[in-house]
Motif scaffolding. Structure first.
Motif, PDB file in Angstrom:
ATOM      1  N   THR A   1       2.374  12.984   5.170  1.00 38.86           N
ATOM      2  CA  THR A   1       3.757  13.395   4.990  1.00 38.86           C
ATOM      3  C   THR A   1       4.650  12.192   5.279  1.00 38.86           C
ATOM      4  O   THR A   1       4.188  11.143   5.716  1.00 38.86           O
ATOM      5  N   ASP A   2       5.950  12.364   5.071  1.00 40.24           N
ATOM      6  CA  ASP A   2       6.857  11.213   5.072  1.00 40.24           C
ATOM      7  C   ASP A   2       7.401  10.901   6.465  1.00 40.24           C
ATOM      8  O   ASP A   2       8.611  10.969   6.705  1.00 40.24           O
ATOM      9  N   THR A   3       6.506  10.575   7.402  1.00 39.34           N
ATOM     10  CA  THR A   3       6.926  10.076   8.705  1.00 39.34           C
ATOM     11  C   THR A   3       6.063   8.870   9.057  1.00 39.34           C
ATOM     12  O   THR A   3       4.947   8.720   8.547  1.00 39.34           O
ATOM     13  N   ASP A   4       6.558   8.040   9.952  1.00 41.89           N
ATOM     14  CA  ASP A   4       5.787   6.863  10.358  1.00 41.89           C
ATOM     15  C   ASP A   4       4.464   7.263  11.000  1.00 41.89           C
ATOM     16  O   ASP A   4       3.416   6.666  10.723  1.00 41.89           O
ATOM     17  N   LEU A   5       4.494   8.276  11.876  1.00 41.42           N
ATOM     18  CA  LEU A   5       3.271   8.686  12.560  1.00 41.42           C
ATOM     19  C   LEU A   5       2.269   9.281  11.579  1.00 41.42           C
ATOM     20  O   LEU A   5       1.064   8.973  11.658  1.00 41.42           O
ATOM     21  N   ALA A   6       2.730  10.106  10.651  1.00 38.17           N
ATOM     22  CA  ALA A   6       1.807  10.679   9.659  1.00 38.17           C
ATOM     23  C   ALA A   6       1.217   9.580   8.788  1.00 38.17           C
ATOM     24  O   ALA A   6       0.024   9.618   8.445  1.00 38.17           O
ATOM     25  N   THR A   7       2.032   8.598   8.443  1.00 37.27           N
ATOM     26  CA  THR A   7       1.539   7.475   7.653  1.00 37.27           C
ATOM     27  C   THR A   7       0.472   6.714   8.435  1.00 37.27           C
ATOM     28  O   THR A   7      -0.599   6.395   7.904  1.00 37.27           O
ATOM     29  N   PHE A   8       0.741   6.428   9.701  1.00 37.22           N
ATOM     30  CA  PHE A   8      -0.242   5.721  10.516  1.00 37.22           C
ATOM     31  C   PHE A   8      -1.536   6.527  10.635  1.00 37.22           C
ATOM     32  O   PHE A   8      -2.638   5.975  10.489  1.00 37.22           O
ATOM     33  N   THR A   9      -1.420   7.808  10.915  1.00 42.05           N
ATOM     34  CA  THR A   9      -2.601   8.660  11.096  1.00 42.05           C
ATOM     35  C   THR A   9      -3.463   8.658   9.846  1.00 42.05           C
ATOM     36  O   THR A   9      -4.696   8.558   9.910  1.00 42.05           O
ATOM     37  N   THR A  10      -2.821   8.744   8.696  1.00 43.49           N
ATOM     38  CA  THR A  10      -3.553   8.731   7.428  1.00 43.49           C
ATOM     39  C   THR A  10      -4.193   7.376   7.174  1.00 43.49           C
ATOM     40  O   THR A  10      -5.345   7.285   6.750  1.00 43.49           O
ATOM     41  N   LEU A  11      -3.451   6.300   7.436  1.00 43.21           N
ATOM     42  CA  LEU A  11      -4.010   4.956   7.260  1.00 43.21           C
ATOM     43  C   LEU A  11      -5.255   4.758   8.123  1.00 43.21           C
ATOM     44  O   LEU A  11      -6.267   4.210   7.664  1.00 43.21           O
TER      45      LEU A  11
END
Length: 255
Positions: free
Chosen positions: A238-248
């Protein structure tokens, strides 16, 4: 003058050796293997005065007992009683003077819960970050959460542009392969990869990096960048920094 020298150890570790040119007493960071350190010290006619420990994993502490027995050095490390031999246990905001430089201790959990980093704002600034930040990547989440690791990286990211990043492993080329997948149009990543390929062909380390370079090439430090957000969204973020990091991080684990 303070110099920092890599001592290659095991398959891909670097034990960093700090030395002032006016002294034969040195400091090593995360000595996972005692024999390698002892061989280096004896060849160079040096003695061991200080050890810095970033976290408890055996490839960072495995040589501690033998080095303590042989040299009786000052040992500085995290508040983890499972690491025997530490005489100065330090935490966030503490300061220690090593090799004439004042180092700030930063608690950076995520890879492990006890992980700390050592930063000195001298000339040049130096960061010894263990397994939290790598060139082009970051450590796996063995004990901590994605939220903890993301927060730890956001603490390191604002360090000065010219801060030298002394990570503990030669993972750079593998990390840059993933970085290209996460940010395929990033020219800085490809330029860094070519430089690192040349270094490895000459049997030289790809480290240290600099914090400025990492802010340009490391996807885990750029979770707010639209290109990184887009790539992570294609893998469910989803479009948050933490969600982006978690997915990466999950994507990299399976990469």
């Amino acid at each position: 003058m303070l110099s920092v020298t890599p001592i290659p150890a095991m398959s891909d570790n670097y034990i960093w050796l700090l030395r002032q040119d006016t002294s034969d007493s040195v400091c090593v960071v995360d000595p996972g293997d005692a024999a390698t350190v002892i061989e280096w010290l004896e060849r160079e006619g040096l003695t061991l005065g200080t050890i810095l420990i970033t976290h408890h994993h055996p490839d960072h502490t495995g040589g501690l007992a033998e080095l303590i027995k042989r040299y009786s050095p000052r040992v500085i490390g995290p508040h983890n009683p499972a690491i025997s031999g530490i005489e100065e246990r330090v935490g966030d905001g503490d300061e220690v003077r090593v090799m004439g430089r004042l180092f700030e201790v930063l608690e950076v959990p995520g890879h492990t819960l006890d992980h700390i980093a050592f930063f000195t704002a001298g000339i040049p600034p130096l960061l010894f970050c263990g397994d939290v930040l790598f060139s082009g990547g970051c450590g796996r989440l063995f004990e901590g959460s994605a939220e903890q690791m993301h927060h730890s990286l956001t603490r390191l990211a604002p360090l000065p542009e010219d801060a030298l990043v002394f990570a503990a492993h030669e993972y750079t080329l593998a990390n840059l392969e993933f970085a290209k997948a996460a940010d395929p149009d990033n020219r800085d990543i490809r330029e860094a990869e070519q430089e690192c390929l040349r270094a490895r062909e000459l049997e030289r380390p790809t480290l240290p990096s600099t914090m400025g370079r990492e802010r340009r090439i490391n996807p885990f430090l750029r979770c707010g960048d639209p290109a990184i957000r887009k790539a992570a969204a294609e893998h469910g973020a989803t479009d948050t920094d933490l969600a982006t990091f978690t997915t990466l991080r999950a994507w990299k684990d399976a990469f």
